[in-house]
Motif scaffolding. Structure first.
Motif: not given
Length: 699
Positions: A251-258, A288-299, A301-306
């Motif tokens: 129910g969060l409004k974001t998935a921003d890893p930060r 962030n591949s083939e339409g999958q959500p990921g950290p780049r959606d929020y500006g 990096s892949h490092g931030d998400g991982a």
């Protein structure tokens, strides 16, 4: 009437007797490479020191599966067992999973000892002894010692929760999520046993195109049931995690890893999973591949998400496998450059329980690709190899294509950093990384023979053996598999291995010689489509990859083109930058060349292409003929299915050849060389073929 009743009763008795005298099941491939069985006369004397579920399995496997009589009694035991102390066994370098099998004197009598530092090592040793004996060797004098060079040896199942397997060609998913966790199909145990026999120690249960549902409590319980089944066989379970799950489930409004709330949600979710599955391996992530959500959606990096996910699982000893397959429209210059562009700058920024999972090549599991330039470019980051065992681009389930040579071709490639090879990056030798891993996209489904055909089983087997030791020889692995699958008679083993070792190159020949790639039809990737050009994004179209025109063919990746060669180490880049030093097998991957370019054998490029297409078809024709000659030595069911598949392959190899040549001729206007037959149909006929319901295609 009485006579009729007597006749019926007599016939029924005779039928029942015949059924009892006949095996209930034919040789249908279910037993894979574990077909050997001990008989009453060969059943070995096996004893066990110590008692764990895994040690009991090792003992049972030896009793059941050792196919020839052992001249010595066999003992399975942990190396640390007090009764073995006087032997001073050299097990210090075996680690947690290595094994030692050798004759010893124990309790005053000669014994064949199967041991290791852990019960998993003992189990692998038991299977090594079975493999040794099933390959025609005497078990009594066995002296076997091995430890895995790669720590994590995983299958990635692209299985969806509703049953279909993406890029799967062997039926529906093996996992019946609907009846789990209550019903645990016996096939789950057989699956784990097969994996343990080749050293696979982990499985990712669900598709990388993940649904958040897999992280809910009911599905965690289902995964736990599988984990309980797999655990005695040394196999951990992992889950593909959907990056946007905090929104969809929390129910969060974001998935921003930060965002601290997002990190807290993932920590709580990891804690929940580990309460149910204490030895849960961790997460695999496609972002962030083939339409999958990921950290780049929020500006981010892949490092931030991982690293955010890594922090959630680290208290439990878990890991994160973050895929480098970042296929999006952010690098229109050259799709092959995108992963390097995004990940190379992040080298050294990932947490110590993160592995970056890199495909063997920079595009997408093509029949032939140069090794991925990230291997050798991120020395501060553990890189996990990702191979595709399922043959998405190599004829799917019906074409015989043994992938051992493809795997070893990549692993043996030199990165350009001294003596470093891709294998030494993957197994950690190059940079001494603590985490090492190799993943294979599984080709397993609920078909009775597991993989849709007998020879497809060899690719599962080869992956497991190379994940254990990336330096093994593809031909040697093929011979092992053939001996265990068809028996040790050299009259069948020799021809089968020969067919296997030629098969992958045949597929390359009739689908895309000289480094041509991604020429398959849209979506389902079944059959040829080099003419496709109307799709929305440029890199979705085969014409993007071959760039054929009146003047020539191939993708210029030198300085005059995309300069993708610059992503390799200087010595490799220099090699690839010049068409004369580029291996001809990869020529058109790196260069756009005239149709009349002269190959090393003196042929023009066009004539050489046609001859490769012809050779691919003729190789399949020869394999059909060779398989026909083996009919008396192979059981009817497996022979017939393989013979039918080879007939399909020959027909489709001709289709590939004819459709491709019809298209290339429409572009270059050149005649075929003397002796090469014209395509059976015109180009319009090939373009008109449609296969909207081909298997394995995500709909």
């Amino acid at each position: 009437m009485k006579a009729m009743r007597t006749l019926v009763r007599t016939s029924a008795i005779a039928l029942a007797a015949s059924l009892l005298a006949t095996p209930a099941l034919a040789e249908d491939g279910y037993d894979l490479w574990l077909r050997a069985r001990a008989s009453a006369s060969t059943q070995p004397v096996v004893s066990r020191l110590g008692d764990t579920p895994t040690l009991r399995l090792a003992e049972a496997e030896l009793r059941r599966d050792l196919p020839v009589a052992a001249t010595l009694p066999i003992v399975v035991a942990l190396a640390g067992d007090a009764s073995l102390a006087s032997l001073r066994l050299p097990v210090g370098e075996l680690g947690d999973e290595g094994y030692l099998v050798r004759p010893v004197t124990l309790g005053g009598r000669q014994t064949l000892l199967v041991t290791g530092n852990t019960d998993r090592g003992v189990l692998y040793g038991a299977f090594a002894l079975i493999r040794h004996a099933s390959s025609g060797n005497q078990p009594g004098a066995a002296n076997l010692r091995s430890a895995p060079k790669v720590k994590l040896r995983l299958l990635n199942h692209w299985d969806n929760l509703d049953g279909p397997v993406e890029r799967g060609y062997a039926g529906e998913s093996l996992w019946d999520w609907w009846t789990l966790p209550d019903y645990r199909d016996p096939r789950y145990t057989d699956y784990a046993r097969a994996n343990a026999s080749i050293g696979i120690n982990g499985t990712v249960l669900n598709n990388v195109n993940a649904k958040a549902d897999s992280l809910t409590a009911p599905y965690i319980a289902k995964a736990a049931a599988l984990a309980d089944t797999f655990r005695p066989w040394g196999i951990r379970v992992y889950l593909s995690a959907r990056f946007s799950a905090p929104i969809e489930l929390g129910g969060l409004k974001t998935a921003d890893p930060r965002d601290p709330a997002v990190a807290a949600w993932w920590k709580a979710k990891a804690d929940e999973i580990y309460r149910t599955i204490p030895d849960f391996g961790g997460f695999l992530v496609k972002a962030n591949s083939e339409g999958q959500p990921g950290p780049r959606d929020y500006g981010a990096s892949h490092g931030d998400g991982a690293n955010m996910l890594a922090a959630a699982v680290k208290p439990h000893g878990g890991i994160v496998m973050w895929r480098a397959f970042v296929y999006a429209d952010t690098d229109p210059d050259d799709r092959a450059k995108q992963a390097y562009t995004e990940f190379k700058p992040l080298d050294g920024t990932f947490a110590d329980n993160v592995m970056v999972q890199v495909k063997n090549g920079a595009i997408d599991f093509q029949p032939r690709e140069p090794f991925h330039p990230l291997f050798g470019a991120m020395p501060k980051t553990p890189l996990m190899m990702e191979f595709q065992i399922t043959k998405e681009y190599l004829g799917q389930a019906t074409h015989l294509a043994y992938l051992g040579p493809l795997f070893t071709e990549v692993l043996e490639a030199k990165t350009g950093r001294g003596k470093e090879t891709v294998a030494s990056v993957v197994d950690g030798e190059s940079e001494r990384h603590r985490l090492t891993g190799m993943a294979g996209v599984a080709n397993i489904g609920n078909d009775r023979d597991w993989t849709g055909g007998t020879f497809n089983q060899a690719n599962w087997y080869a992956f497991g053996r190379l994940a254990w030791d990336p330096l093994l020889d593809a031909a040697g692995i093929a011979r092992e598999w053939a001996q265990q699958t068809f028996g040790t008679d050299p009259r069948i083993v020799g021809p089968v291995v020969d067919m296997m070792m030629r098969s992958r190159e045949a597929v390359v020949d009739y689908t895309g010689p000289f480094g041509l790639a991604h020429l398959m039809a849209t979506g389902h990737h079944y059959g040829p489509g080099p003419w496709v050009s109307e799709l929305q994004r440029p890199e979705w179209n085969p014409v993007y990859y071959h760039r054929a025109d009146k003047q020539g063919i191939g993708f210029d990746r030198t300085r005059t083109g995309s300069n993708a060669v610059a992503q390799y180490a200087p010595t490799v880049a220099k090699l690839y930058a010049n068409p004369r030093t580029t291996p001809e097998a990869e020529l058109l991957w790196f260069h756009h060349l005239p149709w009349n370019y002269r190959l090393k054998n003196g042929e023009t490029l066009w004539d050489g292409m046609v001859h490769h297409y012809d050779r691919g078809v003729s190789t399949v024709t020869a394999m059909r003929r060779e398989w026909d000659g083996l009919r008396p030595m192979v059981d009817a069911e497996r022979w017939e299915k393989t013979a039918t598949f080879l007939a399909i392959q020959e027909r489709e190899a001709r289709w590939w050849r004819d459709a491709s040549l019809a298209y290339w001729q429409s572009v270059n206007g050149l005649p075929l060389p003397a002796g090469s037959a014209a395509p059976e149909h015109d180009l319009a006929w090939y373009k008109a073929q449609q296969f909207p319901l081909a298997p394995g295609n995500p709909h």
